[in-house]
Structures are given as C-alpha cells and as structure tokens.
Motif scaffolding. Structure first.
Motif, PDB file in Angstrom:
ATOM      1  N   ARG A  87       0.813  -1.190   0.000  1.00  0.00           N
ATOM      2  CA  ARG A  87       0.000   0.000   0.000  1.00  0.00           C
ATOM      3  C   ARG A  87       0.863   1.263   0.000  1.00  0.00           C
ATOM      4  O   ARG A  87       0.459   2.272  -0.525  1.00  0.00           O
ATOM      5  CB  ARG A  87      -0.929   0.014   1.207  1.00  0.00           C
ATOM      6  CG  ARG A  87      -1.881  -1.140   1.330  1.00  0.00           C
ATOM      7  CD  ARG A  87      -2.880  -1.307   0.261  1.00  0.00           C
ATOM      8  NE  ARG A  87      -3.819  -0.217   0.124  1.00  0.00           N
ATOM      9  CZ  ARG A  87      -4.643  -0.119  -0.887  1.00  0.00           C
ATOM     10  NH1 ARG A  87      -4.663  -1.031  -1.817  1.00  0.00           N
ATOM     11  NH2 ARG A  87      -5.472   0.874  -0.993  1.00  0.00           N
TER      12      ARG A  87
ATOM     13  N   GLU B  38      -6.222   8.841   3.473  1.00  0.00           N
ATOM     14  CA  GLU B  38      -7.405   8.008   3.226  1.00  0.00           C
ATOM     15  C   GLU B  38      -8.633   8.861   2.945  1.00  0.00           C
ATOM     16  O   GLU B  38      -9.451   8.517   2.101  1.00  0.00           O
ATOM     17  CB  GLU B  38      -7.671   7.090   4.421  1.00  0.00           C
ATOM     18  CG  GLU B  38      -6.714   5.930   4.529  1.00  0.00           C
ATOM     19  CD  GLU B  38      -6.855   4.934   3.395  1.00  0.00           C
ATOM     20  OE1 GLU B  38      -7.996   4.668   2.960  1.00  0.00           O
ATOM     21  OE2 GLU B  38      -5.819   4.418   2.941  1.00  0.00           O
TER      22      GLU B  38
ATOM     23  N   THR C 134      -8.745   8.331  -1.358  1.00  0.00           N
ATOM     24  CA  THR C 134      -9.221   6.945  -1.456  1.00  0.00           C
ATOM     25  C   THR C 134      -9.550   6.564  -2.891  1.00  0.00           C
ATOM     26  O   THR C 134      -9.198   5.473  -3.347  1.00  0.00           O
ATOM     27  CB  THR C 134     -10.456   6.754  -0.555  1.00  0.00           C
ATOM     28  OG1 THR C 134     -10.085   7.056   0.778  1.00  0.00           O
ATOM     29  CG2 THR C 134     -10.970   5.336  -0.623  1.00  0.00           C
TER      30      THR C 134
ATOM     31  N   ASP D  59      -6.344   6.197  -4.958  1.00  0.00           N
ATOM     32  CA  ASP D  59      -5.601   5.051  -4.450  1.00  0.00           C
ATOM     33  C   ASP D  59      -6.201   3.747  -4.960  1.00  0.00           C
ATOM     34  O   ASP D  59      -5.482   2.846  -5.409  1.00  0.00           O
ATOM     35  CB  ASP D  59      -5.597   5.073  -2.926  1.00  0.00           C
ATOM     36  CG  ASP D  59      -4.729   3.985  -2.339  1.00  0.00           C
ATOM     37  OD1 ASP D  59      -5.268   2.910  -2.011  1.00  0.00           O
ATOM     38  OD2 ASP D  59      -3.517   4.217  -2.213  1.00  0.00           O
ATOM     39  N   SER D  60      -7.533   3.613  -4.920  1.00  0.00           N
ATOM     40  CA  SER D  60      -8.160   2.370  -5.365  1.00  0.00           C
ATOM     41  C   SER D  60      -7.991   2.179  -6.867  1.00  0.00           C
ATOM     42  O   SER D  60      -7.744   1.062  -7.335  1.00  0.00           O
ATOM     43  CB  SER D  60      -9.639   2.336  -4.982  1.00  0.00           C
ATOM     44  OG  SER D  60     -10.358   3.332  -5.669  1.00  0.00           O
ATOM     45  N   LYS D  61      -8.101   3.246  -7.642  1.00  0.00           N
ATOM     46  CA  LYS D  61      -7.916   3.134  -9.100  1.00  0.00           C
ATOM     47  C   LYS D  61      -6.472   2.784  -9.444  1.00  0.00           C
ATOM     48  O   LYS D  61      -6.217   1.964 -10.330  1.00  0.00           O
ATOM     49  CB  LYS D  61      -8.326   4.438  -9.800  1.00  0.00           C
ATOM     50  CG  LYS D  61      -9.794   4.751  -9.672  1.00  0.00           C
ATOM     51  CD  LYS D  61     -10.646   3.659 -10.254  1.00  0.00           C
ATOM     52  CE  LYS D  61     -12.109   3.978 -10.078  1.00  0.00           C
ATOM     53  NZ  LYS D  61     -12.983   2.894 -10.456  1.00  0.00           N
TER      54      LYS D  61
ATOM     55  N   SER E 146      -4.380   1.192  -7.496  1.00  0.00           N
ATOM     56  CA  SER E 146      -4.183  -0.185  -7.050  1.00  0.00           C
ATOM     57  C   SER E 146      -4.734  -1.173  -8.065  1.00  0.00           C
ATOM     58  O   SER E 146      -4.082  -2.172  -8.405  1.00  0.00           O
ATOM     59  CB  SER E 146      -4.858  -0.386  -5.693  1.00  0.00           C
ATOM     60  OG  SER E 146      -4.751  -1.712  -5.277  1.00  0.00           O
ATOM     61  N   ASN E 147      -5.933  -0.904  -8.577  1.00  0.00           N
ATOM     62  CA  ASN E 147      -6.523  -1.779  -9.597  1.00  0.00           C
ATOM     63  C   ASN E 147      -5.687  -1.799 -10.860  1.00  0.00           C
ATOM     64  O   ASN E 147      -5.490  -2.858 -11.469  1.00  0.00           O
ATOM     65  CB  ASN E 147      -7.950  -1.329  -9.919  1.00  0.00           C
ATOM     66  CG  ASN E 147      -8.904  -1.546  -8.776  1.00  0.00           C
ATOM     67  OD1 ASN E 147      -8.638  -2.337  -7.872  1.00  0.00           O
ATOM     68  ND2 ASN E 147     -10.013  -0.839  -8.795  1.00  0.00           N
TER      69      ASN E 147
END
Length: 146
Positions: free
Chosen positions: A1, A66, A70, A73-75, A77-78
């Motif tokens: 992360r 966060e 967020t 970060d999620s995009k 990570s994907n």
C-alpha cells in the motif's frame, strides 16, 4: 500500500509542477499586473499542493490521505494489479506454449502467441493451465511413491 500511496502523491506533485509551468508561460504571455498576479497565485497553489502531498506521505497522517485520496488510491491499485497480472500471463503463457511446441515434435500444433499483437485465446490458456496441473500432479505422485 505504501508504494501505491507514494505513486499517487508523486503523480499529484508532478502534475502540480507541470500545471505551474504552463500557467507561468501563460502569465508571461499576458504580462502586466494580471500576469504577475496569476504567476504568484499559481506558485502559492503549487507550493501548497506539494507541501500537502509531503504531509500526507507520512504514516502518522494516513487518515488524511485516506480521506482525500481513497478514490485515486483504489484506481491506482486496480491498475497496478491489472498490469502485474498481464505481465504474469505474458511470461507464463508465452514460455509454456513455446516449450510445448518444442517438445511436441512434428505433430505439435503451433500455439505460440505474439503478445504484442494478440491476446491468448481461451483454448490456449486452458491448454497451459491443464499442462501445469498435469506437471504438478506428476511431481506429487512421484514424490509420494518413492
């Protein structure tokens, strides 16, 4: 992360600097007092953005990251997971299919895939997976019988 977090924050900092350079060019074209005001406001926004990114980069301020980042970060990570999976598929299937062609002799079907121009077909993927399962099962049975 942590790598993803610093990638997102680094990208924001780089985009801020690029935007500052573009606005600096525009402010020099405008000239006069308006150009100077635009330059100083752009500099303030750029410095504050970079300082905030550095602030969010520390573990103590994770809650702040966060809250604001967020979605990015999620995009990210994907996207990283997708790229890693594509690399694994390219390496596994490209090498396995070529090995099978070399071992198959003259009756072997040409299943080599050029991954720069096409994706492997479902049949090719199933073929490699079934061959990997057979090799794994053969290794397990020979180890237990000896």
């Amino acid at each position: 992360r942590t790598i993803i977090k610093h990638t997102v924050l680094g990208a924001i900092m780089i985009m801020s600097i690029v935007l500052f350079v573009i606005i600096n060019i525009i402010s020099s074209i405008i000239g006069g007092d308006n150009g100077e005001i635009l330059f100083w406001w752009a500099q303030v926004v750029c410095i504050n953005t970079i300082t905030t990114c550095v602030f969010m980069g520390f573990r103590v301020n994770h809650w702040f990251y966060e809250f604001f980042c967020t979605f990015c970060d999620s995009k990210c990570s994907n996207f990283c997971e997708y790229c890693a999976n594509q690399q694994v598929l390219t390496n596994e299937f490209g090498m396995e299919l070529r090995e099978e062609n070399n071992m198959g002799g003259s009756n072997a079907v040409d299943t080599t895939v050029n991954f720069h121009t096409q994706q492997p077909t479902v049949m090719q993927v199933e073929l490699v997976l079934s061959e990997n399962n057979k090799k794994t099962n053969d290794v397990k049975t020979t180890e237990t019988t000896d």
